[in-house]
Design an enzyme around this catalytic site. Structure first.
Site, PDB file in Angstrom:
ATOM      1  CG  ASP B  95      -0.214  -0.024   2.519  1.00 46.43           C
ATOM      2  OD1 ASP B  95       1.026   0.139   2.520  1.00 46.43           O
ATOM      3  OD2 ASP B  95      -0.867  -0.182   3.563  1.00 46.43           O
ATOM      4  CG  ASP B 268      -6.115  -5.180   2.083  1.00 51.02           C
ATOM      5  OD1 ASP B 268      -6.781  -4.412   1.363  1.00 51.02           O
ATOM      6  OD2 ASP B 268      -5.665  -4.825   3.196  1.00 51.02           O
ATOM      7  CB  CYS B 306     -12.094 -26.757   8.085  1.00 52.85           C
ATOM      8  SG  CYS B 306     -10.691 -25.678   7.750  1.00 52.85           S
ATOM      9  CB  CYS B 308      -7.068 -25.299   7.708  1.00 49.36           C
ATOM     10  SG  CYS B 308      -7.481 -25.275   9.453  1.00 49.36           S
ATOM     11  CB  CYS B 311      -9.762 -28.101  10.836  1.00 48.46           C
ATOM     12  SG  CYS B 311     -10.573 -26.579  11.388  1.00 48.46           S
ATOM     13  CG  HIS B 337      -9.759 -22.164  11.157  1.00 41.97           C
ATOM     14  ND1 HIS B 337     -10.263 -23.294  10.561  1.00 41.97           N
ATOM     15  CD2 HIS B 337     -10.820 -21.329  11.344  1.00 41.97           C
ATOM     16  CE1 HIS B 337     -11.579 -23.158  10.408  1.00 41.97           C
ATOM     17  NE2 HIS B 337     -11.941 -21.980  10.881  1.00 41.97           N
TER      18      HIS B 337
END
Lengths: 381, 381
Positions: B95, B268, B306, B308, B311, B337
């Site tokens: 940015d 974002d 999930c 991930c 998880c 997660h």
């Protein structure tokens, strides 16, 4: 409890008592010498288990005192034990909580059958007996358990030391009795007895009479001079050489390598992860503090020859930046490096033991390390 | 600066403006829609780059303001740029620092040619011009740069909004001129103009006249009602549809999915990692706060379905324990997660776009999510 373990001495160095041993646990065979990272609250701080596996860590230590208070050992049992709860499928050793009761609690009072203390978390009152700490460790399902003991500070009057040592032996006997049905768990004895060889000798003999498959040496590296540390370790270790010998709470390279030379097999300490969170990393040339201005544009890794994840991917300048920015990743990358450093040091020690060159290895390693530490002290002073 | 980018619209949903696009950057082709995790200080807080790669994150955002102050962009340049410094080999967007100047600095004063501010770190004085923020981003070596802009808070008087918008356009022109030699970097324009459609329209038209390879929409999701957010996004996005459209600072599922339906491509926000450090995790049924007593003995993963790392390996009870113990690992596992949750939500959105079923997907996803959020608010209230 398994009273007998399959314990083998694979190799003893030709000119020191340094040795390579193995023994069986419920989660695999442990090869020693070994350093155990500390996972106080069911996590080695700032590291995932995969990061520890990548380093090659075969065993961690976790704290009975902390897990009893939070989340509570019955919850860990319901989760299927500590291995399942924290997703660690290698070996776990749990301590008895004794050390934490005396070092962390606001109040602790010794009774003949146990110790009363207040939680460091909320001030609530608790009572640990030798039987209770075994019951907790049974719930945790660790591979190696420790009996409740009384830790002595350096400077404690000898009469008090001897009384504590006597109580520790009685508790060890009670713990052994309480542990006898824990088929998958091993219980070590803890040699106390303060800072005089004679009282250590007595404690050790009494414990050997009770009989344990392994022995640890407690209350050393608690502020006493190196000479006393060495005198006691050197005196005890050879007499315990038919079993694994575990020196509790020792994590600095000098004491680890010295003790390995005396026949010690196992070590644990919060040092590597604690100093990593505090901006300090091990190198073969002594510790360095990453926030030092001289690392601002140092785009080399912490150590050129280090094969850890941190050194293979990041510069001193980047780590310095993370520490300056209070970034969590600094603790993670620093802990990985420091744990790898001790792990690799011990791997190198094993190589030297196999080649019967342990004395040379230790002298060479410590001469470079201690030289750096001396300079560091001078810079500080 | 690359004035033209190879931008392709691969598919547009049949009944909404949701679309799949790709465009080229110096570190690879970016497929959208995409959510960019925020790595403010050259690290996505509490995550290693490998953990982000494992999730499948193709792009992160990093903050010019923070990196300029610490470690300083010249040090990042000496390290070989931000990619090399932080060991991230995928795409980086930086940015301009505008938002941080107005939100973090104790003092900021707008001048015709730039903005004066005091560092949030040490109170030191600094001056950013449009040229300077480009020079800094050149040192950082990001793939996508942003021009210095003036952010407006909800509730700012319309006259001030219009003045700020005018200045933002002038600065965008100066930034484009300053960036023209940055061959490997793309510069987006930022549409400001407050909370009225007309002033947004004017700002957008002026920016399009200058000409940028991509456009972002700034100062939304800053406290205004959802209706205004939707009105402005719905108005602007279709008019920018020949380029990538980036909606800045938006991270909640409702706004992301709504904006995708309006033709927005990039997002974002610090939200997923920030709430993760604050004990709160996304689920398809709304957010949950892991320290809640009801998770004490909940040995299920955060979400059954999930995939991930968290998880697949850990229970709600374990995460609760880590949060209760203030363990760093809680932030790591929670951030993994939450980032995976948004990443997977957008992967599922892409599938729906390809099948021309985006409207149904969004309705179904949000009905379950918002229902949970409503219950959560009721419980709290």
């Amino acid at each position: 409890m398994k009273e007998q373990i399959h314990f083998s001495i694979l190799h003893t160095d030709a000119s020191t008592n340094a040795r390579i041993t193995t023994f069986e646990t419920h989660h695999g065979v442990l090869e020693t010498p070994v350093f155990m990272p500390v996972g106080t609250c069911a996590t080695v701080k700032a590291c995932t288990v995969d990061q520890l596996y990548d380093i090659g860590i075969p065993i961690i230590l976790s704290n009975t005192y902390h897990l009893y208070l939070q989340p509570g050992d019955s919850i860990v049992r319901e989760a299927g034990g500590l291995h399942s709860f924290m997703n660690w499928d290698r070996i776990i050793l749990t301590d008895s909580g004794g050390f934490q009761i005396f070092s962390l609690s606001q109040m602790s009072k010794i009774h003949p059958n146990g110790v009363e203390f207040k939680s460091f978390r909320d001030g609530s009152s608790h009572f640990f007996t030798p039987e209770k700490t075994i019951a907790i460790q049974k719930n945790l399902g660790s591979d190696i358990m420790m009996p409740l003991d009384i830790c002595t500070k350096f400077g404690t009057p000898q009469k008090e030391v001897e009384q504590s040592s006597k109580t520790t032996v009685q508790w060890a006997k009670m713990a052994k009795e309480a542990a006898k049905e824990n088929e998958n768990q091993i219980l070590f004895g803890i040699v106390q007895g303060g800072f005089q060889v004679q009282s250590r000798q007595e404690c050790m003999e009494q414990l050997k009479e009770i009989g344990f498959p392994g022995y640890s040496i407690g209350s050393l590296s608690v502020g006493e001079p190196r000479e006393i540390f060495e005198e006691i370790t050197e005196h005890l270790a050879p007499q315990l050489s038919n079993s694994p010998v575990y020196l509790m709470g020792v994590g600095d390279p000098y004491r680890i390598l010295t003790a390995i030379g005396m026949g010690v097999d196992m070590f644990d300490c919060v040092l590597p992860t604690r100093i990593a969170r505090n901006r300090t990393l091990f190198t073969r040339g002594g510790r360095i503090t990453l926030t030092n201005k001289r690392f601002e544009k140092d785009f080399q890794p912490v150590e050129d020859t280090c094969e850890c994840y941190t050194c293979k991917n990041y510069s001193r300048a980047y780590l310095r930046h993370l520490y300056k920015s209070d970034e969590i990743l600094a603790s993670t990358l620093g802990s990985i490096h420091n744990l790898h450093f001790l792990h690799q040091m011990i791997e190198d020690a094993k190589k030297a033991i196999r080649n019967n060159t342990y004395q040379q290895f230790m002298s060479s390693f410590l001469s470079s390390y201690e030289e750096g530490e001396k300079l560091r002290q001078q810079e500080k002073g």
